[in-house]
Every structure is written in structure tokens, then in C-alpha cells.
Scaffold this active site. Structure first.
Site, short mmCIF file in Angstrom:
data_model
loop_
_atom_site.label_atom_id
_atom_site.label_comp_id
_atom_site.label_asym_id
_atom_site.label_seq_id
_atom_site.Cartn_x
_atom_site.Cartn_y
_atom_site.Cartn_z
N SER A 9 0.20 -1.19 -0.06
CA SER A 9 -0.50 0.18 -0.17
C SER A 9 0.67 1.51 0.00
O SER A 9 2.05 1.27 0.41
CB SER A 9 -0.43 0.12 1.09
N GLY A 10 0.76 2.39 -0.67
CA GLY A 10 0.75 3.51 -0.28
C GLY A 10 0.96 3.76 1.10
O GLY A 10 2.35 4.76 1.60
N CYS A 86 -7.57 10.93 1.47
CA CYS A 86 -7.79 9.18 2.14
C CYS A 86 -8.82 8.27 1.65
O CYS A 86 -10.13 8.95 1.71
CB CYS A 86 -7.42 8.97 3.18
#
Length: 101
Positions: A9-10, A86
Site C-alpha cells: 500500500s501507499g 484518503c
């Protein structure tokens, strides 16, 4: 019994670098982390968070090619309006689609 697939994941890549998940990490940095994870994974396929492709259509093409060259088995791409927020935050405009519908 090990994992059958891994996901980079980032958020995880940013956290490993001591940075917030705020769009700071670049595509090239993500490719570097992906390359390291592929080497460490011992043949377990790695899916990489391609964010929103790091730009427009030409950037998306470079993103996919870069992650493929890093050894990623697949790339997930988010389809979000700019500026991206987000996915886990309330009010992002991201909606869950019912697979049964």
C-alpha cells in the site's frame, strides 16, 4: 502456510519512510519499494497500490510499466477526483459497490 499474495500500500510504503500518507511519495519511490518487496517475497505475487496512476493517461501508462518492470504481479488504480483524499476518511466521495446488485 505462507501468504498466497502480498499487497504493497501507499500508506505502508510512506510509513516505512517515516512520511505521512499525504501524496508525498513519488511513483519512482513506490517502484523502488515494490522492487525490494518482490525480491524479499520469495516468489509470492505482489499487488502494488498504483494510487491514481500518478497523473494523467500517459503517467498511468508509465506507472503500470514501471511496476511491471519492478516485478509486480498486478497494480491497483484508484479512480478519484483531484485532489485525491484518503479512501478511509469520511466524506471522500468513495462509495462501496454491492457485488450482488
Amino acid at each position: 502456510a505462507g501468504a498466497q499474495v502480498l499487497f504493497l500500500s501507499g500508506f505502508g510504503a510512506s510509513a516505512c519512510r517515516g512520511e505521512p500518507d499525504a501524496g508525498i511519495i513519488t511513483r519512482v519511490e513506490m517502484e523502488d519499494v515494490a522492487r525490494q518487496c518482490v525480491r524479499a517475497a520469495g516468489g509470492v505475487p505482489l499487488i502494488v497500490d498504483g494510487d491514481t496512476g500518478f497523473g494523467g493517461a500517459s503517467n498511468l501508462r508509465r506507472t503500470i510499466r514501471g511496476f511491471a518492470q519492478a516485478g509486480a504481479a498486478a497494480v491497483s488504480i484508484e479512480d478519484q477526483a483531484f485532489p485525491k483524499r484518503c479512501t478511509f476518511a469520511a466524506g471522500t466521495g468513495v462509495r462501496v459497490v454491492d457485488r450482488e446488485a
